[in-house]
Structures are given as C-alpha cells and as structure tokens.
Scaffold this motif. Structure first.
Motif, mmCIF file in Angstrom:
data_model
loop_
_atom_site.group_PDB
_atom_site.id
_atom_site.type_symbol
_atom_site.label_atom_id
_atom_site.label_comp_id
_atom_site.label_asym_id
_atom_site.label_seq_id
_atom_site.Cartn_x
_atom_site.Cartn_y
_atom_site.Cartn_z
ATOM 1 N N ARG A 173 -10.578 -1.498 11.440
ATOM 2 C CA ARG A 173 -9.841 -0.522 11.572
ATOM 3 C C ARG A 173 -10.375 0.625 11.664
ATOM 4 N NH1 ARG A 173 -5.494 -0.051 12.528
ATOM 5 N NH2 ARG A 173 -4.991 -1.709 11.377
ATOM 6 N N ALA A 174 -11.638 1.020 11.386
ATOM 7 C CA ALA A 174 -12.382 2.438 11.499
ATOM 8 C C ALA A 174 -12.466 2.272 13.140
ATOM 9 C CB ALA A 174 -13.693 2.565 10.847
ATOM 10 N N ALA A 175 -12.827 1.094 13.892
ATOM 11 C CA ALA A 175 -13.079 1.312 15.316
ATOM 12 C C ALA A 175 -11.691 1.442 16.166
ATOM 13 C CB ALA A 175 -13.529 0.077 15.786
ATOM 14 N N GLY A 176 -10.468 1.406 15.179
ATOM 15 C CA GLY A 176 -9.260 1.872 16.158
ATOM 16 C C GLY A 176 -8.598 0.585 16.654
ATOM 17 N N ILE A 177 -9.096 -0.534 16.132
ATOM 18 C CA ILE A 177 -8.531 -1.784 16.756
ATOM 19 C C ILE A 177 -7.364 -2.196 15.824
ATOM 20 C CG2 ILE A 177 -8.971 -4.279 17.467
ATOM 21 C CD1 ILE A 177 -11.953 -3.360 17.687
ATOM 22 N N PRO A 178 -6.158 -2.582 16.445
ATOM 23 C CA PRO A 178 -5.086 -3.027 15.487
ATOM 24 C C PRO A 178 -5.538 -4.594 15.081
ATOM 25 C CG PRO A 178 -4.241 -2.498 17.793
ATOM 26 C CD PRO A 178 -6.018 -2.387 18.025
ATOM 27 N N GLN A 179 -4.782 -4.492 13.885
ATOM 28 C CA GLN A 179 -5.268 -5.864 13.147
ATOM 29 C C GLN A 179 -3.918 -6.527 12.744
ATOM 30 O OE1 GLN A 179 -9.169 -5.851 10.731
ATOM 31 N NE2 GLN A 179 -8.096 -3.753 9.875
ATOM 32 N N ALA A 180 -3.801 -7.913 12.642
ATOM 33 C CA ALA A 180 -2.772 -8.645 12.104
ATOM 34 C C ALA A 180 -3.307 -9.595 11.242
ATOM 35 C CB ALA A 180 -1.957 -9.436 13.208
ATOM 36 N N LEU A 181 -2.395 -10.020 10.006
ATOM 37 C CA LEU A 181 -2.654 -10.929 9.237
ATOM 38 C C LEU A 181 -1.824 -12.144 9.657
ATOM 39 C CD1 LEU A 181 -3.928 -11.982 6.723
ATOM 40 C CD2 LEU A 181 -1.984 -11.250 5.461
ATOM 41 N N VAL A 182 -2.525 -13.213 9.813
ATOM 42 C CA VAL A 182 -1.831 -14.417 10.502
ATOM 43 C C VAL A 182 -1.835 -15.567 9.589
ATOM 44 C CG1 VAL A 182 -1.305 -15.885 12.435
ATOM 45 C CG2 VAL A 182 -1.934 -13.433 12.808
ATOM 46 N N THR A 183 -1.291 -15.804 8.434
ATOM 47 C CA THR A 183 -1.438 -17.030 7.716
ATOM 48 C C THR A 183 -0.293 -17.841 7.478
ATOM 49 O OG1 THR A 183 -1.830 -17.306 5.346
ATOM 50 C CG2 THR A 183 -0.524 -15.337 5.960
ATOM 51 N N MET A 184 -0.560 -19.077 6.992
ATOM 52 C CA MET A 184 0.443 -20.195 6.807
ATOM 53 C C MET A 184 0.892 -20.101 5.431
ATOM 54 S SD MET A 184 1.155 -21.616 9.642
ATOM 55 C CE MET A 184 1.288 -19.933 9.893
ATOM 56 N N SER A 185 0.264 -19.004 4.491
ATOM 57 C CA SER A 185 0.700 -18.830 3.176
ATOM 58 C C SER A 185 2.026 -18.067 3.384
ATOM 59 C CB SER A 185 -0.173 -17.823 2.539
ATOM 60 O OG SER A 185 -1.234 -18.404 1.928
ATOM 61 N N TYR A 186 2.987 -18.397 2.468
ATOM 62 C CA TYR A 186 4.157 -17.478 2.452
ATOM 63 C C TYR A 186 4.007 -16.004 2.075
ATOM 64 C CZ TYR A 186 7.048 -21.812 3.538
ATOM 65 O OH TYR A 186 7.634 -22.749 4.212
ATOM 66 N N ARG A 187 5.204 -15.216 2.421
ATOM 67 C CA ARG A 187 4.781 -13.881 2.127
ATOM 68 C C ARG A 187 4.485 -13.401 0.836
ATOM 69 N NH1 ARG A 187 4.963 -8.979 5.224
ATOM 70 N NH2 ARG A 187 5.960 -10.341 6.917
ATOM 71 N N GLU A 188 5.381 -14.140 -0.138
ATOM 72 C CA GLU A 188 5.149 -13.767 -1.503
ATOM 73 C C GLU A 188 3.803 -14.000 -1.916
ATOM 74 O OE1 GLU A 188 7.645 -16.203 -4.219
ATOM 75 O OE2 GLU A 188 8.112 -17.325 -2.263
ATOM 76 N N THR A 189 2.869 -15.093 -1.433
ATOM 77 C CA THR A 189 1.721 -15.084 -1.746
ATOM 78 C C THR A 189 0.628 -14.274 -1.077
ATOM 79 O OG1 THR A 189 1.609 -17.128 -0.354
ATOM 80 C CG2 THR A 189 2.213 -17.675 -2.706
ATOM 81 N N ALA A 190 1.179 -13.904 0.104
ATOM 82 C CA ALA A 190 0.165 -13.187 0.967
ATOM 83 C C ALA A 190 0.469 -11.475 0.358
ATOM 84 C CB ALA A 190 0.809 -13.191 2.476
ATOM 85 N N ASP A 191 1.517 -11.270 -0.005
ATOM 86 C CA ASP A 191 1.793 -9.871 -0.499
ATOM 87 C C ASP A 191 0.757 -9.130 -1.607
ATOM 88 O OD1 ASP A 191 3.657 -9.196 1.298
ATOM 89 O OD2 ASP A 191 5.391 -9.505 -0.341
ATOM 90 N N PRO A 192 0.451 -10.253 -2.684
ATOM 91 C CA PRO A 192 -0.690 -9.369 -3.367
ATOM 92 C C PRO A 192 -1.953 -9.219 -2.944
ATOM 93 C CG PRO A 192 0.344 -11.281 -4.488
ATOM 94 C CD PRO A 192 1.033 -11.411 -3.068
ATOM 95 N N VAL A 193 -2.386 -9.865 -1.825
ATOM 96 C CA VAL A 193 -3.719 -9.801 -1.046
ATOM 97 C C VAL A 193 -3.530 -8.455 -0.436
ATOM 98 C CG1 VAL A 193 -5.261 -10.720 0.522
ATOM 99 C CG2 VAL A 193 -4.237 -12.254 -1.163
#
Length: 185
Positions: free
Chosen positions: A104-124
C-alpha cells in the motif's frame, strides 16, 4: 542488458491461509456437517477443501453421503465458520499485515481474491487499515471458483487492466493451478 525491475500493476491476495490462518475453521465446519449427516462417511478427504470454492466443497460433502442440497450445505458451513471465527478469531499469517502495508505504501493497488463468502471476509477486511484493498472479489461474487481464474481475472481487470501485469499471492494448489477453459485442448 537486464531490463530494470518494475513494480507490478496490482497485487491480488488470497485470504484463507495467506493473510489469516482460518482454513481450520472451514475444515472443522465441514467435519461437523459430515458427522451430523453422514456419520459413517470417512472424513479423510475434507482437507481437499483448502482453496476450493464453497459450492464445490459442498459437492464433495454430498459425495461423502451428506444428503442436503448444495445451498443448504453452503449455508451451514458459512454459519459454522462465522461461529468459529467469533469464538476464535483467525490469526494473522506471519508478515502478512506488514507486507500489505508495504505494498500500500508503495502505491500499488491491492485486491482481496478469496473463495470465502463476503460475510466471512468482512471481519478480516475490517481488522485491516481502511483502504487496504481497492477491490474485493469473494466466492459469492463469481460463478466459477478457483481453480478457474474468474475471480483473479475480475480483480486484475478492475485494478491493472491486464492480468499479466498483476501478481497473485496464493497459498493453495487449488488457487495456484490454472484451469483450462472447456474446449481449449
């Protein structure tokens, strides 16, 4: 002459096993379902769930004798994972938060790509600094889960424009394997 190193256009992160140690929650929830609905079934094949799309895991449980519709198995497994995560929040993988911050500090965009469903990813996601991820693609956002590249292609397209300019950080063979589209051979 060696070309100068360039930063990737985007970094695409898997979540379970890569950012947090949460795979044991998914396996335990699957064991509970199999134990309750197919008690005579061997549960040795459930480690194959790691990195697998949740509906594909439900099909595996059906093959072990769980006589429930796929949607119901998915619902029960997600609920089981959420219960476990509330009781024992997933532990951060060593260096994951620091690397997320450095990218993030290097200014590189990041994506989370997970097979977990949204409701289990949201707390992380909520436990990380705001803006850590520019794009989030979860298992319930795509029709075909890993090893199909759909989730990664969607995230790369949103961030980098071209998948060959992005880097994926993945821990499982399922997520790392490239699945050829039907009819490509």
């Amino acid at each position: 002459m060696i070309p100068p190193r360039t930063a990737p256009a985007a970094v695409l992160w898997d979540m379970d096993g890569t950012i947090v140690d949460s795979e044991h929650h998914w396996i335990a929830a699957a064991h509970d379902i199999v134990r309750a609905h197919a008690p005579a079934a061997a549960r040795t094949g459930l480690d194959a769930l790691v990195g697998m799309a949740i509906p594909d895991g439900a099909l595996l449980m059906r093959a072990l004798g769980v006589d429930l519709p796929v949607d119901e198995i998915v619902r029960r497994q997600v609920a089981g994972v959420l219960t476990r995560m509330a009781a024992e929040p997933p532990r951060w993988r060593p260096g994951a938060r620091e690397l997320l911050a450095a990218v993030r500090a290097a200014g590189i965009p990041q994506a989370l790509v997970t097979m977990s469903y949204r409701e289990t990813a949201d707390p992380v996601i909520a436990a990380l600094p705001p803006g850590t991820f520019d794009v989030v693609v979860t298992g319930d956002d795509v029709d075909r889960g890993k090893p199909f590249p759909d989730a990664y292609l969607r995230a790369a397209g949103a961030l980098a424009g071209a998948p060959d300019r992005a880097v994926a950080i993945e821990d499982s063979p399922t997520g790392s394997r490239r699945r050829e589209p039907r009819g490509s051979r």
